[in-house]
Design an enzyme around this catalytic site. Structure first.
Site, PDB file in Angstrom:
ATOM      1  N   LYS A 114       0.902  -1.088  -0.193  1.00  0.00           N
ATOM      2  CA  LYS A 114       0.167  -0.105   0.170  1.00  0.00           C
ATOM      3  C   LYS A 114       0.374   0.828   0.072  1.00  0.00           C
ATOM      4  CE  LYS A 114      -3.607  -2.680   1.584  1.00  0.00           C
ATOM      5  NZ  LYS A 114      -4.344  -2.890   3.205  1.00  0.00           N
ATOM      6  N   LYS A 196      -4.997 -10.682  -7.690  1.00  0.00           N
ATOM      7  CA  LYS A 196      -5.832 -11.216  -7.546  1.00  0.00           C
ATOM      8  C   LYS A 196      -7.161 -10.037  -7.090  1.00  0.00           C
ATOM      9  CE  LYS A 196      -6.158  -8.925  -2.792  1.00  0.00           C
ATOM     10  NZ  LYS A 196      -6.443  -8.668  -1.981  1.00  0.00           N
ATOM     11  N   LYS A 199     -11.350  -5.158  -4.629  1.00  0.00           N
ATOM     12  CA  LYS A 199     -12.463  -4.274  -5.345  1.00  0.00           C
ATOM     13  C   LYS A 199     -11.845  -2.779  -5.628  1.00  0.00           C
ATOM     14  CE  LYS A 199     -14.689  -5.124  -0.372  1.00  0.00           C
ATOM     15  NZ  LYS A 199     -13.132  -4.643   0.290  1.00  0.00           N
TER      16      LYS A 199
HETATM   17  P1  ADP Z   1     -10.791  -6.220  -1.178  1.00  0.00           P
HETATM   18  O1  ADP Z   1      -9.029  -6.602  -1.007  1.00  0.00           O
HETATM   19  O2  ADP Z   1     -11.845  -6.619  -2.410  1.00  0.00           O
HETATM   20  O3  ADP Z   1     -10.819  -5.136  -0.868  1.00  0.00           O
HETATM   21  P2  ADP Z   1     -11.332  -6.876   1.852  1.00  0.00           P
HETATM   22  O4  ADP Z   1      -9.550  -6.350   2.002  1.00  0.00           O
HETATM   23  O5  ADP Z   1     -11.762  -6.481   2.117  1.00  0.00           O
HETATM   24  O6  ADP Z   1     -11.192  -7.041  -0.051  1.00  0.00           O
HETATM   25  O7  ADP Z   1     -11.388  -8.260   2.015  1.00  0.00           O
HETATM   26  C1  ADP Z   1     -12.435  -8.831   2.734  1.00  0.00           C
HETATM   27  C2  ADP Z   1     -12.308 -10.071   2.680  1.00  0.00           C
HETATM   28  O8  ADP Z   1     -12.503 -10.996   1.570  1.00  0.00           O
HETATM   29  C3  ADP Z   1     -11.128 -10.748   3.558  1.00  0.00           C
HETATM   30  O9  ADP Z   1     -11.447 -11.887   4.165  1.00  0.00           O
HETATM   31  C4  ADP Z   1      -9.810 -11.133   1.972  1.00  0.00           C
HETATM   32  O10 ADP Z   1      -9.235 -12.244   2.405  1.00  0.00           O
HETATM   33  C5  ADP Z   1     -10.749 -11.606   1.229  1.00  0.00           C
HETATM   34  N1  ADP Z   1     -10.971 -11.513  -0.227  1.00  0.00           N
HETATM   35  C6  ADP Z   1     -10.193 -10.767  -0.885  1.00  0.00           C
HETATM   36  N2  ADP Z   1     -10.147 -10.789  -2.475  1.00  0.00           N
HETATM   37  C7  ADP Z   1      -9.779 -12.304  -2.477  1.00  0.00           C
HETATM   38  C8  ADP Z   1      -9.499 -12.562  -3.175  1.00  0.00           C
HETATM   39  N3  ADP Z   1      -8.710 -12.322  -4.780  1.00  0.00           N
HETATM   40  N4  ADP Z   1      -9.869 -14.050  -3.492  1.00  0.00           N
HETATM   41  C9  ADP Z   1     -10.160 -15.025  -1.869  1.00  0.00           C
HETATM   42  N5  ADP Z   1     -10.540 -13.363  -1.144  1.00  0.00           N
HETATM   43  C10 ADP Z   1     -10.313 -12.698  -1.392  1.00  0.00           C
END
Ligand code: ADP
Ligand code: TRP
Length: 342
Positions: A114, A196, A199
């Site tokens: 980040k 991956k 969001k």
């Molecule tokens: P993002 O990374 O999309 O902003 P968050 O950080 O809020 O999402 O993650 C919320 C949940 O979703 C966490 O438990 C995270 O490990 C899971 N998560 C986010 N992206 C992935 C992914 N591409 N594959 C599997 N789990 C994910």
């Protein structure tokens, strides 16, 4: 009967939910909500480390609540709340910050990433992100944390802080662990083969629970492939493994087996695989999308859920913080026993 194990997990309010969030986290929330004592929340405070705009905060939070409920979370079974409604978490965050070290925080992969992505805003909240996450979990004395693979290192940090606190102030916190029913933690890759699904990055290669059918088809069609294997026994490159992983999540076993066989025999047609995948995905996502849209328009309902969740989570957090204060030595007089006024 032994008490149910305590489960805690959160999702940042930084955009729309996608398949990674669903298969990494929410699917397990739904599977655990009946058998465990569950606390699930929208991590709006965490979102400030990267998304500080006040203008989109409410929409993001209501959207995530709606999408979680539409995907199967039952607010009468699990405690569903918003992080900023629990001041006790922020208090515990302050105490845990005193036993977290700059060096270990700087080494966290998510911090480094980040800091690289937003060089003009390397705020202290970004550095102490894992401390706030530890506070989220420990404030309910959570033992199991359903999350995707990307959160493994954060949980290691939570355990370190719990052990350090226990060592200093006496055994109190459990050592929480990432949970996926004994299976490896999930990572859903981005459709362009880079990193991956997420969001806030790579929206064209991420499938959102709110994507209309035609958009899903378009994104799947664009997914990275190649000319196919040229000789039997060719190992699958990661972007093809990724498509098969999705196929396994959405399609019938026999369908997946047939495509695997085609791959092994070097006669796979990725166009057919993509058509099949898009069809099965839209059948799954469609009803969630429709339900989430209806819920999102019902603010009184969402407000009721938030209030009910804040009360339940607040009472669990209150009990923990009173004990934490006592252990730290903040018990100065008779009126202080309950940790409120002196
Ligand atoms: P993002 O990374 O999309 O902003 P968050 O950080 O809020 O999402 O993650 C919320 C949940 O979703 C966490 O438990 C995270 O490990 C899971 N998560 C986010 N992206 C992935 C992914 N591409 N594959 C599997 N789990 C994910
Ligand atoms: N850091 C998590 C993520 O980015 C979100 C989160 C915040 C969380 N607090 C948590 C997850 C507590 C599990 C438990 O996905």
């Amino acid at each position: 009967m032994s008490p149910k194990e305590i489960v805690v997990s959160g999702i940042r309010s930084t955009g729309k939910l996608h398949l990674g969030n669903y298969f990494g986290a929410i699917r397990n929330y739904v599977r655990m909500q009946q058998s465990h004592e569950c606390f699930f929340f929208v991590a709006d405070v965490h979102s400030l480390t990267t998304h500080p705009e006040a203008t989109s905060m409410q929409e993001n939070v209501f959207r995530i609540l709606s999408e979680c409920i539409a995907a199967g979370l039952d607010p009468d079974q699990a405690t569903l709340f918003v992080q900023s409604d629990l001041p006790q978490t922020l208090e515990l965050y302050a105490y845990l910050n005193m036993i977290a070290y700059k060096g270990e925080l700087e080494k966290t992969a998510s911090f480094k990433e980040k800091a690289r992505n937003q060089p003009d805003n390397v705020n202290a909240g970004l550095l102490t992100y894992p401390v706030l996450m530890a506070a989220d979990i420990l404030i309910h004395r959570g033992a199991l944390v359903p999350v995707g693979k990307d959160q493994e290192q954060h949980l290691e940090m939570t355990r370190n802080l719990a052990v350090r606190f226990n060592h200093k102030y006496g055994d109190f916190f459990p050592e929480p662990r990432a949970f996926n029913f004994g299976e490896p933690l999930v990572k859903i890759g981005s459709l362009d083969g880079s990193g991956k699904m997420s969001k806030s990055e790579n929206a064209l290669s991420t499938i959102f629970l709110s994507d209309p059918d035609d958009q899903i088809l378009k994104k799947v069609k664009k997914a990275m492939t190649d000319e196919g294997p040229q000789k039997p026994g060719t190992p699958m490159p990661p972007y093809i493994q990724n498509l098969f992983q999705l196929l396994e999540l959405f399609s019938e076993k026999t369908v997946v087996a047939a495509f695997r066989e085609d791959y092994d025999q070097c006669r796979i047609r990725y166009g057919d695989l993509k058509q099949q995948l898009a069809r099965d995905m839209t059948a799954f996502i469609g009803p969630i999308r429709e339900k989430a849209a209806a819920l999102q328009a019902d603010r009184p309902f969402l407000n009721r859920i938030m209030k009910q969740g804040a009360e339940k989570a607040g009472s669990s957090a209150g009990a923990t913080i009173r004990e934490v204060r006592r252990r730290i030595g903040f018990n100065y007089g008779p009126g202080d026993q309950d940790g409120s006024v002196r």
